[in-house]
Design a protein around this motif. Structure first.
Motif, PDB file in Angstrom:
ATOM      1  N   VAL A 120      37.886  39.193  35.799  1.00 46.13           N
ATOM      2  CA  VAL A 120      38.311  38.535  37.038  1.00 46.13           C
ATOM      3  C   VAL A 120      38.251  39.500  38.214  1.00 46.13           C
ATOM      4  CG1 VAL A 120      40.253  37.451  38.217  1.00 46.13           C
ATOM      5  CG2 VAL A 120      39.726  36.823  35.857  1.00 46.13           C
ATOM      6  N   VAL A 121      38.764  40.714  38.024  1.00 46.32           N
ATOM      7  CA  VAL A 121      38.753  41.699  39.107  1.00 46.32           C
ATOM      8  C   VAL A 121      37.318  42.031  39.515  1.00 46.32           C
ATOM      9  CG1 VAL A 121      39.302  44.086  39.709  1.00 46.32           C
ATOM     10  CG2 VAL A 121      40.989  42.684  38.508  1.00 46.32           C
ATOM     11  N   GLY A 122      36.427  42.133  38.530  1.00 45.45           N
ATOM     12  CA  GLY A 122      35.038  42.461  38.834  1.00 45.45           C
ATOM     13  C   GLY A 122      34.282  41.336  39.502  1.00 45.45           C
ATOM     14  N   PHE A 123      34.715  40.095  39.278  1.00 42.45           N
ATOM     15  CA  PHE A 123      33.985  38.961  39.850  1.00 42.45           C
ATOM     16  C   PHE A 123      34.553  38.514  41.192  1.00 42.45           C
ATOM     17  CE2 PHE A 123      32.740  34.483  40.267  1.00 42.45           C
ATOM     18  CZ  PHE A 123      31.372  34.604  40.078  1.00 42.45           C
ATOM     19  N   ILE A 124      35.805  38.841  41.460  1.00 37.95           N
ATOM     20  CA  ILE A 124      36.425  38.437  42.724  1.00 37.95           C
ATOM     21  C   ILE A 124      35.597  38.966  43.899  1.00 37.95           C
ATOM     22  CG2 ILE A 124      38.396  38.951  44.230  1.00 37.95           C
ATOM     23  CD1 ILE A 124      40.218  38.627  41.868  1.00 37.95           C
TER      24      ILE A 124
END
Length: 282
Positions: free
Chosen positions: A166-170
């Motif tokens: 999630v952090v990488g795709f935000i």
């Protein structure tokens, strides 16, 4: 608590089996290896959630009259509802649609389709009547201390994987907006280099007796060129920008482009398609 641990462990197992199924299916469709799944690990959580839902809801119905028909219908409806809700939620959170069934007949908003519902209905019966009894016997053989440790380790691994993903795709949606503005500026610079006056001069320098005819033709040509400019193929220098844009994406964002060949966006669908094509060709 023990039952929750069992459900979680079963969900992980069916998530892995779902990942195997999806990876093989999509790899065949795309004619290239596709590491399917939202998470980095070999898991498709939606399959695990659907399997656990089937176990909880359908298992008590195994001995009722017309059980296969009822289980099939409930499995198809339940899995389709889960898939629709997941698609809608992920689109609201990430501003991207991860799968699209619009090319299938009898679909609802491209989120679910009839053939998918039929497959899920069959899977529901197979899970409850065939797979789950074997899985329960297998999990019952695990010593209780090892069972607790295994559940805890897998839960921690899934949580870390989810956070990293999630952090990488935000920021993917915002990055696409930046890319779109950059490409538009590139197209404008290329358009400024087109010498429309030169095109007009080519005709006005013709023979004097046909000057007016050529002038009219040139004016029409310039007008058509101006009208069609937005639809012209992207010039080579702008095309090269796509490679640089891919380099500006995070690893997770590039992985999602590979893993979900039909991922799109209401605003930037064409840009996503071109970035994916460039990424796959690399």
């Amino acid at each position: 608590m023990l039952y929750i641990e069992h459900l979680f462990l079963w969900a992980v197992l069916y998530s892995f089996l779902g990942w195997v199924y999806e990876s093989i299916l999509v790899s065949i469709q795309e004619r290239r290896p596709v590491n399917r799944g939202f998470l980095n690990g070999p898991l498709c959580p939606i399959y695990g959630a659907g399997a656990v839902l089937a176990i909880v809801v359908l298992t008590p119905l195994r001995n009722i009259p017309a059980a296969p028909v009822v289980m099939f219908l409930l499995g198809a409806l339940g899995a389709s509802a889960l898939e629709y809700a997941t698609s809608w939620t992920m689109e609201r959170i990430f501003h991207a649609r991860w799968w699209d069934y619009s090319h299938f007949r009898f679909n609802i908003n491209g989120r679910i389709c009839l053939i998918g519902a039929i497959v899920f209905g069959v899977f529901g019966i197979i899970i409850v009547d065939v797979a789950q009894p074997w899985v329960e016997r297998w999990t019952a053989m695990i010593p209780m201390p090892a069972f607790h440790i295994l559940a805890a380790v897998l839960a921690l691994a899934c949580l870390v994987d989810f956070i990293v993903t999630v952090v990488g795709f935000i920021g993917f949606h915002e990055r696409l907006g930046e890319f779109t503005r950059l490409l538009e500026r590139g197209k404008e610079r290329m358009a400024d280099r087109i010498d429309l006056g030169g095109a007009l001069q080519q005709y006005t320098d013709a023979a004097a007796d046909r000057l007016q005819t050529y002038r009219d033709a040139a004016t029409g040509k310039v007008r058509r060129l101006s009208e069609n400019l937005p639809d012209m193929p992207v010039p080579v220098p702008v095309t090269r920008l796509y490679g640089r844009l891919l380099g500006a994406l995070s690893y997770q964002q590039r992985r999602m482009l590979r893993s979900f060949p039909r991922m799109t966006s209401p605003e930037y669908g064409d840009l996503i398609r071109k970035l994916r094509e460039k990424l796959v060709r690399k």
